[in-house]
Design a protein around this motif. Structure first.
Motif, PDB file in Angstrom:
ATOM      1  N   UNK A  63      29.413   5.923  25.790  1.00  0.00           N
ATOM      2  CA  UNK A  63      30.514   6.723  26.291  1.00  0.00           C
ATOM      3  C   UNK A  63      31.301   7.395  25.177  1.00  0.00           C
ATOM      4  N   UNK A  64      31.065   6.989  23.931  1.00  0.00           N
ATOM      5  CA  UNK A  64      31.670   7.713  22.826  1.00  0.00           C
ATOM      6  C   UNK A  64      31.189   9.156  22.796  1.00  0.00           C
ATOM      7  N   UNK A  65      29.920   9.370  23.123  1.00  0.00           N
ATOM      8  CA  UNK A  65      29.394  10.724  23.194  1.00  0.00           C
ATOM      9  C   UNK A  65      30.015  11.533  24.308  1.00  0.00           C
ATOM     10  N   UNK A  66      30.281  10.887  25.441  1.00  0.00           N
ATOM     11  CA  UNK A  66      30.941  11.575  26.551  1.00  0.00           C
ATOM     12  C   UNK A  66      32.343  12.007  26.155  1.00  0.00           C
ATOM     13  N   UNK A  67      33.074  11.139  25.461  1.00  0.00           N
ATOM     14  CA  UNK A  67      34.422  11.481  25.030  1.00  0.00           C
ATOM     15  C   UNK A  67      34.396  12.641  24.037  1.00  0.00           C
ATOM     16  N   UNK A 124      33.364  12.636  33.165  1.00  0.00           N
ATOM     17  CA  UNK A 124      34.493  12.068  32.412  1.00  0.00           C
ATOM     18  C   UNK A 124      35.565  11.526  33.349  1.00  0.00           C
ATOM     19  N   UNK A 125      35.861  12.249  34.420  1.00  0.00           N
ATOM     20  CA  UNK A 125      36.887  11.819  35.369  1.00  0.00           C
ATOM     21  C   UNK A 125      36.464  10.554  36.110  1.00  0.00           C
ATOM     22  N   UNK A 126      35.201  10.473  36.508  1.00  0.00           N
ATOM     23  CA  UNK A 126      34.708   9.292  37.214  1.00  0.00           C
ATOM     24  C   UNK A 126      34.693   8.079  36.292  1.00  0.00           C
ATOM     25  N   UNK A 127      34.272   8.261  35.035  1.00  0.00           N
ATOM     26  CA  UNK A 127      34.312   7.158  34.087  1.00  0.00           C
ATOM     27  C   UNK A 127      35.742   6.659  33.894  1.00  0.00           C
ATOM     28  N   UNK A 128      36.689   7.593  33.830  1.00  0.00           N
ATOM     29  CA  UNK A 128      38.099   7.219  33.708  1.00  0.00           C
ATOM     30  C   UNK A 128      38.552   6.416  34.916  1.00  0.00           C
ATOM     31  N   UNK A 129      38.166   6.844  36.118  1.00  0.00           N
ATOM     32  CA  UNK A 129      38.542   6.127  37.342  1.00  0.00           C
ATOM     33  C   UNK A 129      37.939   4.731  37.384  1.00  0.00           C
ATOM     34  N   UNK A 130      36.685   4.611  36.951  1.00  0.00           N
ATOM     35  CA  UNK A 130      36.017   3.311  36.978  1.00  0.00           C
ATOM     36  C   UNK A 130      36.667   2.326  36.012  1.00  0.00           C
ATOM     37  N   UNK A 176      23.375   5.092  33.320  1.00  0.00           N
ATOM     38  CA  UNK A 176      21.980   5.472  33.116  1.00  0.00           C
ATOM     39  C   UNK A 176      21.736   6.965  33.242  1.00  0.00           C
ATOM     40  N   UNK A 177      22.578   7.663  34.021  1.00  0.00           N
ATOM     41  CA  UNK A 177      22.332   9.078  34.287  1.00  0.00           C
ATOM     42  C   UNK A 177      23.363  10.008  33.671  1.00  0.00           C
ATOM     43  N   UNK A 178      24.461   9.472  33.154  1.00  0.00           N
ATOM     44  CA  UNK A 178      25.531  10.259  32.574  1.00  0.00           C
ATOM     45  C   UNK A 178      25.999  11.363  33.522  1.00  0.00           C
ATOM     46  N   UNK A 179      26.113  11.026  34.800  1.00  0.00           N
ATOM     47  CA  UNK A 179      26.721  11.871  35.805  1.00  0.00           C
ATOM     48  C   UNK A 179      27.125  10.972  36.968  1.00  0.00           C
ATOM     49  N   UNK A 180      28.074  11.407  37.797  1.00  0.00           N
ATOM     50  CA  UNK A 180      28.503  10.563  38.913  1.00  0.00           C
ATOM     51  C   UNK A 180      27.352  10.296  39.883  1.00  0.00           C
ATOM     52  N   UNK A 181      27.441   9.227  40.660  1.00  0.00           N
ATOM     53  CA  UNK A 181      26.431   8.991  41.690  1.00  0.00           C
ATOM     54  C   UNK A 181      26.317  10.200  42.606  1.00  0.00           C
ATOM     55  N   UNK A 182      25.118  10.428  43.093  1.00  0.00           N
ATOM     56  CA  UNK A 182      24.865  11.616  43.913  1.00  0.00           C
ATOM     57  C   UNK A 182      25.354  11.455  45.341  1.00  0.00           C
ATOM     58  N   UNK A 183      25.677  10.244  45.745  1.00  0.00           N
ATOM     59  CA  UNK A 183      26.150  10.000  47.105  1.00  0.00           C
ATOM     60  C   UNK A 183      27.485   9.263  47.065  1.00  0.00           C
ATOM     61  N   UNK A 184      28.419   9.730  47.864  1.00  0.00           N
ATOM     62  CA  UNK A 184      29.670   9.007  48.046  1.00  0.00           C
ATOM     63  C   UNK A 184      30.750   9.275  47.024  1.00  0.00           C
ATOM     64  N   UNK A 185      30.539  10.204  46.075  1.00  0.00           N
ATOM     65  CA  UNK A 185      31.544  10.500  45.062  1.00  0.00           C
ATOM     66  C   UNK A 185      31.903  11.980  45.095  1.00  0.00           C
ATOM     67  N   UNK A 186      33.212  12.279  44.983  1.00  0.00           N
ATOM     68  CA  UNK A 186      33.713  13.644  45.053  1.00  0.00           C
ATOM     69  C   UNK A 186      34.832  13.799  44.030  1.00  0.00           C
TER      70      UNK A 186
END
Length: 278
Positions: free
Chosen positions: A85-89, A118-124, A146-156
């Protein structure tokens, strides 16, 4: 008795590295949101009784030392914190500052995905301010890792241009609730979970909503003026800033989305879509 070993909330201990403290908001934001030893913040908790019928919320408010941007939680292992997540930041540090100060920008679909991640990681991470109420499934955190993006279902995720005062200095508000497609005698027995996380970063307001319910897979209805959905990302670029600028009252309404909207009003068909209105 020995305390149980802490596990990383993302890799669940697979990395084998020790747990470290993670900033809820990346340390790089200190450059844009300075603070000193006299800075403090309000920690507010609101709960509703676990019973049917009218509910009067119970609010507790405490004054905490330090800026909310300095808050760290011992929830990530060294590898996830520094290497993953250092790379994401680092990417967020390049993409967010123009939006934070209100400059004109074009947010491409890939840029939307970056901001949403980034926003989802912050929320988690922020959910662990109060770990007794954790509800986001481990599978969702593993997916993000594993995917460096939010889950494809259930997240907005939505963003809005903001020009108020209350939310601009990394203020954050989370709501959590139980969900059931049918009436239940006690809300705590609801089999599904929902959460919303709203936070302000300068002139940008983020709203992250998620649910484990299989009935909530996409939102229908009118999107509130001034909010742009960035996850699932749009197929077109977003011109920034938009014409509609959010004030404190509107930001408060977004933060209280579960209370103020029909976001989880369901039709008579349990498998029907859920509406998003505000």
């Amino acid at each position: 008795m020995a305390r149980p070993r802490r596990l990383c909330i993302f890799c669940n201990g697979i990395s084998g590295t020790r747990i470290t403290k993670e900033h809820v908001f990346g340390l790089w934001l200190k450059e844009m949101f300075p603070r000193d030893e006299t800075t403090n913040h309000d920690a507010i908790s609101i709960e509703w009784p676990d019973e049917l019928g009218p509910k009067d919320e119970i609010e507790t408010r405490d004054k905490k030392q330090g800026h909310v941007g300095s808050k760290k939680l011992r929830v990530l292992c060294r590898r996830c914190n520094n290497e993953v997540f250092g790379g994401l930041e680092d990417k967020a540090k390049s993409a967010l500052p123009p939006l934070i100060i209100g400059n004109r920008a074009r947010i491409t679909p890939d840029g939307q995905a970056l901001l949403a991640t980034w926003a989802v990681k912050t929320a988690m991470v922020a959910e662990h301010f109060k770990p007794v109420d954790i509800g986001i499934p481990q599978a969702d955190r593993t997916w993000l890792l594993e995917n460096m993006e939010p889950p494809s279902r259930g997240w907005f995720v939505w963003i809005g241009a903001y020009n108020g005062i209350k939310w601009r200095d990394l203020s954050i508000y989370q709501s959590r609730l139980g969900l059931s497609p049918y009436p239940v005698s006690r809300p705590s027995e609801a089999p599904h979970y929902g959460q919303s996380t709203t936070f302000g970063v300068g002139r940008v307001l983020f709203c992250v909503v998620s649910s484990s319910s299989p009935y909530i897979q996409r939102f229908t209805g009118h999107e509130p003026d001034g909010l742009f959905q960035i996850w699932p990302r749009q197929e077109r670029s977003i011109l920034w800033p938009p014409l509609t600028i959010l004030d404190d009252n509107y930001a408060d309404a977004i933060a209280n989305i579960f209370k103020n909207s029909g976001i989880f009003d369901q039709s008579s068909d349990p498998g029907g879509n859920w509406s998003f209105t505000l």
